[in-house]
Design a protein around this motif. Structure first.
Motif, PDB file in Angstrom:
ATOM      1  N   GLU A 114      -8.487 -42.767 -37.726  1.00 41.48           N
ATOM      2  CA  GLU A 114      -9.333 -42.036 -38.664  1.00 41.48           C
ATOM      3  C   GLU A 114      -9.957 -40.820 -37.972  1.00 41.48           C
ATOM      4  O   GLU A 114      -9.943 -40.704 -36.748  1.00 41.48           O
ATOM      5  CB  GLU A 114     -10.440 -42.950 -39.214  1.00 41.48           C
ATOM      6  CG  GLU A 114      -9.925 -44.158 -39.976  1.00 41.48           C
ATOM      7  CD  GLU A 114     -11.058 -45.015 -40.510  1.00 41.48           C
ATOM      8  OE1 GLU A 114     -12.230 -44.551 -40.475  1.00 41.48           O
ATOM      9  OE2 GLU A 114     -10.788 -46.146 -40.953  1.00 41.48           O
ATOM     10  N   ASP A 115     -10.515 -39.906 -38.775  1.00 39.48           N
ATOM     11  CA  ASP A 115     -11.200 -38.738 -38.237  1.00 39.48           C
ATOM     12  C   ASP A 115     -12.639 -39.092 -37.872  1.00 39.48           C
ATOM     13  O   ASP A 115     -13.184 -40.106 -38.321  1.00 39.48           O
ATOM     14  CB  ASP A 115     -11.213 -37.599 -39.267  1.00 39.48           C
ATOM     15  CG  ASP A 115      -9.813 -37.071 -39.557  1.00 39.48           C
ATOM     16  OD1 ASP A 115      -8.958 -37.145 -38.650  1.00 39.48           O
ATOM     17  OD2 ASP A 115      -9.588 -36.584 -40.691  1.00 39.48           O
ATOM     18  N   LYS A 169     -15.721 -42.529 -34.585  1.00 36.97           N
ATOM     19  CA  LYS A 169     -14.297 -42.401 -34.888  1.00 36.97           C
ATOM     20  C   LYS A 169     -13.621 -43.754 -34.719  1.00 36.97           C
ATOM     21  O   LYS A 169     -13.686 -44.359 -33.648  1.00 36.97           O
ATOM     22  CB  LYS A 169     -13.625 -41.372 -33.979  1.00 36.97           C
ATOM     23  CG  LYS A 169     -12.159 -41.130 -34.322  1.00 36.97           C
ATOM     24  CD  LYS A 169     -11.536 -40.134 -33.366  1.00 36.97           C
ATOM     25  CE  LYS A 169     -10.146 -39.721 -33.818  1.00 36.97           C
ATOM     26  NZ  LYS A 169      -9.233 -40.857 -34.051  1.00 36.97           N
TER      27      LYS A 169
END
Length: 239
Positions: free
Chosen positions: A206-207, A202
């Protein structure tokens, strides 16, 4: 007594083998509505399960009756009470009784005798847990011990999260150490050198995404690592 326990375990293994696939029956009986039991029941309901909450204390049952699918006052150390409530027809039950070890053991024994396939039982000590396992309960939970161990890892190290499974295996979320950054994971030899596998990554903003051999970890990235407990502990402490 030994023959009885052996017979109980044999019948339980047979029943579990014959049980329908998971997801077919989303009913569960939660026996014991203390903090652990009610929290569990509430989360199960949030996930769409039909929960029968049971306790010997009428005040607790009254307190939570509006929040549970079903609630009943009953002493489940009496197998007849379980039968009258229809718990023997459930495929899942949780023994969430706190400090009364005798009651916990009796209720678990009654559920096993009723051949409820999936039984989870809370234990307040390792010895209590061992007794439940010898009875035939395959899902024994030590919430206080497990949470204490987890928090200790977070307090004393660089880990952001820590989950330990059976067989000395763990999953850790941590900030990527320098030795894992700047080159593709396949070239970093993290697995061969440190005995761990990076499974997720990660970046700030962001995911999480799956990590591959081509993934290049950057400084400041958060990674998810799996492996033997000692190996992931050691890896997470690298600077």
């Amino acid at each position: 007594m030994v023959n009885y326990l052996h017979s109980l375990r044999q019948r339980r293994r047979k029943r579990v083998t014959e049980t329908h696939a998971p997801g077919r029956d989303q009913r569960v009986a939660v026996i014991g509505l203390g903090r652990f039991g009610y929290s569990l029941a509430n989360e199960l309901m949030r996930r769409g399960w039909d929960v029968l909450g049971i306790d010997t204390d009428p005040r607790l049952v009254q307190k939570y009756s509006d929040h549970l699918t079903h609630a009943a006052v009953a002493d489940c150390t009496d197998p007849e009470a379980l039968r009258q409530l229809g718990v023997h027809e459930f495929t899942s039950a949780v023994v969430a009784i706190g400090t009364d070890i005798e009651a916990s053991i009796l209720v678990s024994s009654n559920l096993l005798e009723a051949e409820v396939p999936n039984i989870w039982a809370k234990a307040i000590s390792r010895q209590h847990g061992q007794i439940l396992e010898r009875l035939g309960v395959t899902h024994v939970v030590l919430p206080e011990h497990d949470m204490g161990e987890r928090v200790a890892h977070l307090v004393t190290g660089r880990m952001l999260d820590f989950i330990e499974f059976d067989d000395d295996y763990a999953l850790v979320k941590t900030v990527a150490p320098d030795i894992a950054t700047g080159i593709p994971l396949g070239q970093s030899q993290v697995r061969s050198k440190y005995g761990v596998t990076v499974v997720g990554i990660k970046r700030p903003g962001e995911d999480f995404t799956y990590a591959t051999a081509e993934t290049v970890v950057q400084k400041g990235d958060v990674i998810v690592v799996t492996g033997k407990t000692h190996a992931v502990e050691t890896f997470a402490e690298l600077s």
